[in-house]
Design a protein around this motif. Structure first.
Motif, short mmCIF file in Angstrom:
data_model
loop_
_atom_site.label_atom_id
_atom_site.label_comp_id
_atom_site.label_asym_id
_atom_site.label_seq_id
_atom_site.Cartn_x
_atom_site.Cartn_y
_atom_site.Cartn_z
N ILE A 188 6.10 1.31 -4.16
CA ILE A 188 5.91 1.57 -3.09
C ILE A 188 5.08 2.95 -3.01
O ILE A 188 5.89 4.04 -3.37
N TYR A 189 3.93 2.93 -2.45
CA TYR A 189 3.35 4.35 -2.71
C TYR A 189 2.70 4.80 -1.49
O TYR A 189 2.29 3.94 -0.51
N LEU A 190 2.40 6.17 -1.08
CA LEU A 190 1.80 6.47 0.33
C LEU A 190 0.30 6.43 0.20
O LEU A 190 -0.19 7.22 -0.88
N GLY A 191 -0.25 6.03 1.08
CA GLY A 191 -1.81 6.06 1.01
C GLY A 191 -2.33 6.12 2.63
O GLY A 191 -1.40 6.53 3.41
N THR A 192 -3.68 5.60 2.62
CA THR A 192 -3.98 5.69 4.20
C THR A 192 -4.59 4.34 4.06
O THR A 192 -5.33 3.72 3.66
N TYR A 193 -4.55 3.91 5.56
CA TYR A 193 -4.83 2.46 5.57
C TYR A 193 -6.03 2.31 6.77
O TYR A 193 -5.90 3.42 7.91
#
Ligand code: ME8
Length: 644
Positions: A117-122
């Motif tokens: 699980i990684y942090l990004g922008t949707y």
């Protein structure tokens, strides 16, 4: 040691009253669990509620309630419904429970640490009711949601993502190597073609609302409701805690089965196995995604008044009647339709005529010809015996095969073909003719024995489907407990039957036309549908009742309340020196004129109250349902007479 069998339903959203759709899945799993238990498995049945997410937050807001109070109420109602339906669940998980939340938080952190699980922008289109993001290519016409058809809105937010793409190939291989993983076959094909189009990483957190499980390391995010919900299947077993014996026993056991509707196939067939793979937990479940119950005109709809609620049906027609219809009428791979006509027909033809009559006739004949007791006498045979016995053996095999492959409706069909075959055996052997000659007594006994022994088999196979009716059959036929087991399914195992003196028809025949019309009204909500069971935990004593002073009173005068539309102000003669004034909430149902001169029942020793400025010295009794209210009136008695 017994083999284990772990079965689950979806955990339902507490967003509205549960209808026959959710009931179907729950009854279906109950039938499978009972079947496996009958076969000697150590079974564990899990159901529960999916209580987080924007949708639930909104529903609670609309009710002006805190989400937790709302979900508490819904969970209580749902459990009461499953108890009413005699569902043999072993655990009821709620995603707001601590035991669940801790596990979800732990899983999430582990996957962040691992890099799955990684942090990004949707950036994309979001459907609020479905709580799902979609890409341009996935959207329907005019940017509508491809799942529910409603409008989506464009959104950009920081989000965590689950690396679905990384597991795509492994999942496809897994599905290929496990041909039974997803049933029916058509659903499996849907899943495979969906995966083959390429899996985008899945957005698994939200920052736009609060009602969810917070991500520990970044609490402005709540865990996406589907990751939260799917984890229930292992959190309920204590996965990831010190107390994980159930997880070890059932998840690592012999059979694990998730049953869902076709609507949530993708979540269970793609996201869930990938989540398990990422957590290094074996994907050892089978998924059965059944079709949907619909109304005749299509999808059941609240606004069209076509949603069917299980409690209403049980109140009016009985539990086994509902279980039978639901399990019989939905085909293995397609959708089913609930119509009042077909429901009443199934009761009349299958339950009353075919099954109920067979039991009744058999018991009556055993009483009439053999004083209620019948023994096996292997020295006598009838030429019709062999065909019946063969049919019986075949039925057991077919039934078993069907139940083992989620074809409950097919299993019921084979069972009813045995019932028809047994009825035919009566026509072939004509017991009433055998009864005429004394020298045919042994033949007659053999025929009666065949009927009773077939019914014993029918009772056993019926246990998972109609638990009440099968118990009643055993009781009326006098079948000992040890002869109610799967192991005793062998022709001849029952030796003696001591039947009851007077059979009690299990399924009385209904007047089809009248009942069909009535049921239509019930579904539209026109009949008092919530006949609440008596609350046995809150019984009144005779002393409680005697405290009330109930008297007949004549209404002398009546007028509208000056400050309240619903109220009337009455002046009544209760046999005292002065008339009393009573304020009653009956203005919608009665005009003041229509009440004058009526003799009604009044409680005269209630503490007086003032209602919108008018004093009320008592209360009059009335009966009501959803459609109308009627004041209780008497004719022959006089004002002041006592009521007890
Ligand atoms: O989807 N016919 O919950 P849900 C047959 N919380 N079955 C029906 C049906 C119908 N007309 N309508 C509903 C959710 N169902 C999620 C699940 S699981 C980790 C989370 C049944 O309350 C069917 O089993 O919307 C369907 O999949 C389920 O109810 C959906 O229940």
């Amino acid at each position: 040691m017994n083999k284990t069998y772990y079965i689950t339903t979806p955990i339902y959203y507490p967003s509205g009253k549960l209808h026959i759709g959710n009931t179907y899945t729950t009854v279906f799993c109950d039938a499978l669990k009972r079947y496996k238990a009958l076969r000697g498995f150590d079974t564990y049945y899990l159901t529960g509620m999916d209580e987080h997410g924007k949708k639930i937050e909104t529903v609670a807001e609309e009710r002006d309630m805190h989400p937790l109070d709302h979900v508490d109420e819904m969970a209580k109602e749902t459990r009461a419904l499953w108890d009413r339906l005699d569902i043999t669940y072993d655990d009821f998980i709620r995603t707001t429970e601590k035991r669940h939340k801790t596990v979800v938080q732990k899983i999430f952190e582990q996957l962040i640490e691992q890099g799955d699980i990684y942090l990004g922008t949707y950036k994309g289109f979001y459907c609020m009711p479905c709580e799902s993001f979609f890409t341009d290519t996935q959207l329907g016409e005019n940017n509508t949601c491809p799942d529910c058809g409603r409008e989506t809105s464009q959104l950009e937010e920081e989000s965590y993502f689950l690396r679905l793409s990384k597991y795509q190939k492994r999942l496809l291989n897994f599905i290929e190597e496990h041909p039974d993983f997803i049933t029916p076959e058509t659903r499996k094909n849907e899943v495979v073609s969906f995966i083959k189009q390429g899996l985008n990483d899945l957005s698994v957190s939200r920052t736009t609302f609060d009602w969810g499980i917070k991500v520990i390391s970044n609490p402005k995010h709540v865990v996406y409701v589907w990751i939260d919900a799917l984890s229930n299947y292992i959190s309920a077993l204590g996965y990831g805690t010190d107390n994980d014996e159930k997880f070890q026993k059932y998840w690592h056991g012999d059979e694990v089965v998730h049953v869902t509707g076709k609507d949530i196939l993708r979540f269970h067939a793609i996201y869930w196995p990938i989540l398990l793979m990422a957590l290094d937990i074996p994907v050892n479940f089978r998924l059965h995604a059944h079709g949907f119950y619909q109304a005749k005109e299509g999808k059941m709809s609240k606004s069209k008044g076509s949603v069917v609620y299980p409690d209403t049906i049980i109140n009016h027609y009985g539990l086994d009647e509902l279980r039978y219809f639901l399990l019989r009428e939905l085909p293995y791979a397609g959708d089913g339709i609930f119509t009042p006509e077909s429901f009443i027909e199934r009761i009349n033809y299958d339950l009353a005529n075919d099954f109920g009559n067979l039991l009744n006739r058999t018991i009556s004949m055993i009483n009439k010809y053999f004083d209620g007791t019948i023994n096996r006498n292997p020295d006598f045979t009838h030429e019709a015996d062999a065909a019946l016995e063969k049919h019986l053996d075949e039925t057991i095999l077919q039934y078993k095969e069907s139940m083992d492959s989620f074809k409950v409706s097919e299993a019921i069909k084979s069972l009813w073909s045995l019932i028809s075959r047994t009825n035919k055996y009566i026509d072939e052997t004509t017991p009433w003719i055998l009864a005429k000659s004394e020298d045919k007594k042994d033949d007659l006994e053999n025929v009666m024995y065949h009927l009773a022994e077939s019914l014993r088999h029918i009772g056993i196979l019926l246990t998972p489907i109609l638990p009440d009716a099968s118990q009643a059959l055993f009781k009326q036929l006098g079948v000992l407990e040890r002869l109610q087991t799967w192991e005793s399914l062998e022709f001849g195992a029952g030796k003696t039957f001591d039947v009851v003196a007077k059979p009690n028809p299990l399924f009385p025949r209904l007047d089809s036309e009248k009942e069909t019309e009535r049921l239509k009204g019930i579904i539209r909500g026109e009949e008092d549908e919530d006949i609440e069971p008596v609350d046995e935990t809150n019984l009144a004593t005779l002393d409680d009742f005697n405290k009330l002073d109930l008297r007949i009173a004549e209404i002398l005068n009546a007028k509208y309340h000056p400050n309240a539309d619903k109220l009337l102000v009455l002046s009544v003669d209760a046999g005292e020196k002065e008339p009393r004034q009573i304020v009653a909430g009956i203005a919608k149902d009665y005009t003041p004129e229509s009440l004058k001169g009526r003799k009604v029942v009044v409680i005269v020793n209630l503490e007086p109250v003032t209602l919108r400025g008018e004093r009320s010295e008592g209360m009059l009794l009335a009966g009501s349902n959803k459609k109308k209210l009627e004041v209780l009136t008497v004719q022959g008695l006089n004002a002041g007479d006592h009521v007890s």
